[in-house]
Design an enzyme around this catalytic site. Structure first.
Site, PDB file in Angstrom:
ATOM      1  N   THR A  10       0.929  -1.086  -0.066  1.00  0.00           N
ATOM      2  CA  THR A  10      -0.070   0.249  -0.139  1.00  0.00           C
ATOM      3  C   THR A  10       0.837   1.187  -0.074  1.00  0.00           C
ATOM      4  O   THR A  10       0.960   2.388  -0.555  1.00  0.00           O
ATOM      5  CB  THR A  10      -0.949   0.056   1.402  1.00  0.00           C
ATOM      6  OG1 THR A  10      -0.357   0.032   3.006  1.00  0.00           O
ATOM      7  CG2 THR A  10      -2.186  -0.974   0.856  1.00  0.00           C
ATOM      8  N   LYS A  13       8.479   3.894   0.600  1.00  0.00           N
ATOM      9  CA  LYS A  13       9.439   4.240   1.358  1.00  0.00           C
ATOM     10  C   LYS A  13      10.324   4.994   1.005  1.00  0.00           C
ATOM     11  O   LYS A  13      11.697   3.909   0.317  1.00  0.00           O
ATOM     12  CB  LYS A  13       9.336   4.638   2.582  1.00  0.00           C
ATOM     13  CG  LYS A  13       8.265   4.475   3.888  1.00  0.00           C
ATOM     14  CD  LYS A  13       8.118   4.301   4.925  1.00  0.00           C
ATOM     15  CE  LYS A  13       8.538   2.929   5.655  1.00  0.00           C
ATOM     16  NZ  LYS A  13       8.197   2.381   6.889  1.00  0.00           N
ATOM     17  N   ASP A  91      11.822  -7.434   5.680  1.00  0.00           N
ATOM     18  CA  ASP A  91      11.893  -6.107   6.225  1.00  0.00           C
ATOM     19  C   ASP A  91      12.734  -6.535   8.034  1.00  0.00           C
ATOM     20  O   ASP A  91      13.508  -5.555   8.637  1.00  0.00           O
ATOM     21  CB  ASP A  91      10.262  -5.436   6.600  1.00  0.00           C
ATOM     22  CG  ASP A  91       9.309  -6.653   7.168  1.00  0.00           C
ATOM     23  OD1 ASP A  91       9.659  -8.047   6.616  1.00  0.00           O
ATOM     24  OD2 ASP A  91       8.137  -6.395   7.771  1.00  0.00           O
ATOM     25  N   ARG A  92      12.481  -7.799   8.375  1.00  0.00           N
ATOM     26  CA  ARG A  92      13.006  -8.068   9.917  1.00  0.00           C
ATOM     27  C   ARG A  92      14.528  -8.495   9.388  1.00  0.00           C
ATOM     28  O   ARG A  92      14.562  -7.996  10.709  1.00  0.00           O
ATOM     29  CB  ARG A  92      12.054  -9.353  10.163  1.00  0.00           C
ATOM     30  CG  ARG A  92      10.975  -9.251  10.600  1.00  0.00           C
ATOM     31  CD  ARG A  92      10.109 -10.366  10.603  1.00  0.00           C
ATOM     32  NE  ARG A  92      10.787 -11.209  12.022  1.00  0.00           N
ATOM     33  CZ  ARG A  92      10.769 -13.023  11.956  1.00  0.00           C
ATOM     34  NH1 ARG A  92       9.704 -13.166  10.844  1.00  0.00           N
ATOM     35  NH2 ARG A  92      11.366 -13.360  13.262  1.00  0.00           N
ATOM     36  N   THR A 115       2.261  -2.679  10.953  1.00  0.00           N
ATOM     37  CA  THR A 115       0.631  -3.577  10.606  1.00  0.00           C
ATOM     38  C   THR A 115       1.145  -5.426  11.633  1.00  0.00           C
ATOM     39  O   THR A 115      -0.346  -5.145  12.590  1.00  0.00           O
ATOM     40  CB  THR A 115       0.893  -4.400   8.741  1.00  0.00           C
ATOM     41  OG1 THR A 115       0.526  -3.187   8.435  1.00  0.00           O
ATOM     42  CG2 THR A 115      -0.618  -5.036   9.048  1.00  0.00           C
TER      43      THR A 115
END
Length: 231
Positions: A10, A13, A91-92, A115
């Site tokens: 969605t 960045k 991302d982790r 989220t």
């Protein structure tokens, strides 16, 4: 100059990284920055390749090298504990690479409050010791509202760590308590030298975590991405 991208389903960045190591945020929605000096693009994506292609066109960087970063078994002294390393969310993985760079030789609990809320224990030796995943504040609230007939919510976040006196405050306060309780339990289970907090809900959680050795790093993922420049 290099462009770093976190491409979500969605929202995406961006950060500009110089050869000297400094970083500058870039607003993709209202970008007026001249990107002609960009040498390469490094990106992490949970969205499909159609969105990646759309960004290439939007940013007019089709002729530049684009390198997708994915989770691996071992990078820059950090070892992934998953038996199938590629299944760890990128991302982790980038959060731990960033934590390892910012806090070398330090035991760190990395908490990414978005989220979903993810918690990852990273040893001073670079060993990923394991982690947790749980629904974030908004996801918890949405789940309760969607699955129950008489619980409703407000559009604004008003959660406090106190007793609620109406449906909205009971719901929001309860979800805040659940996330904070998970972080407390995580620390008690395996305390570390540093609690490193990132993610969109940082502002709601940080005021209640001051009893820990807390460090806020909203751009943690980009520190991880930047390690791949010229690697």
């Amino acid at each position: 100059m290099y462009l770093l991208l976190d491409i979500g389903n969605t929202r995406s960045k961006a950060m500009l990284a110089s050869c000297a190591g400094s970083m500058q945020r870039l607003d993709l929605q209202s970008n007026t920055t001249d990107l002609s000096a960009v040498q390469a693009v490094y990106y992490a994506a949970v969205a499909g390749q159609d969105k990646v292609q759309a960004l290439k066109k939007q940013l007019q960087l089709q002729d530049k090298p684009w390198r997708q970063i994915e989770s691996d078994a071992y990078s820059f002294g950090v070892r992934n504990c998953y038996s199938q390393p590629h299944l760890l969310g990128v991302d982790r993985w980038l959060g731990m690479l960033g934590a390892n760079w910012l806090q070398p030789s330090t035991d760190v609990l990395v908490v990414d409050a978005g989220t979903a809320v993810t918690l990852d224990w990273l040893g001073a030796d670079g060993e990923h010791q394991g982690g947790w995943i749980l629904p974030g504040l908004k996801l918890q609230q949405q789940s309760v509202v969607q699955k129950t007939a008489k619980v409703f919510n407000a559009d604004t976040h008003q959660a406090r760590l106190q007793l609620g006196d109406d449906t909205v405050s009971c719901l929001q306060n309860g979800c805040l308590a659940a996330v904070l309780g998970a972080i407390q339990q995580a620390w008690e289970l395996q305390p570390m030298q540093q609690l490193l907090l990132t993610g969109g809900d940082t502002q709601f959680l940080a005021p209640y975590l001051k009893q820990y050795p807390l460090r806020l790093e909203p751009d943690l993922l980009f520190y991880g991405l930047s390690r791949f420049i010229d690697s």
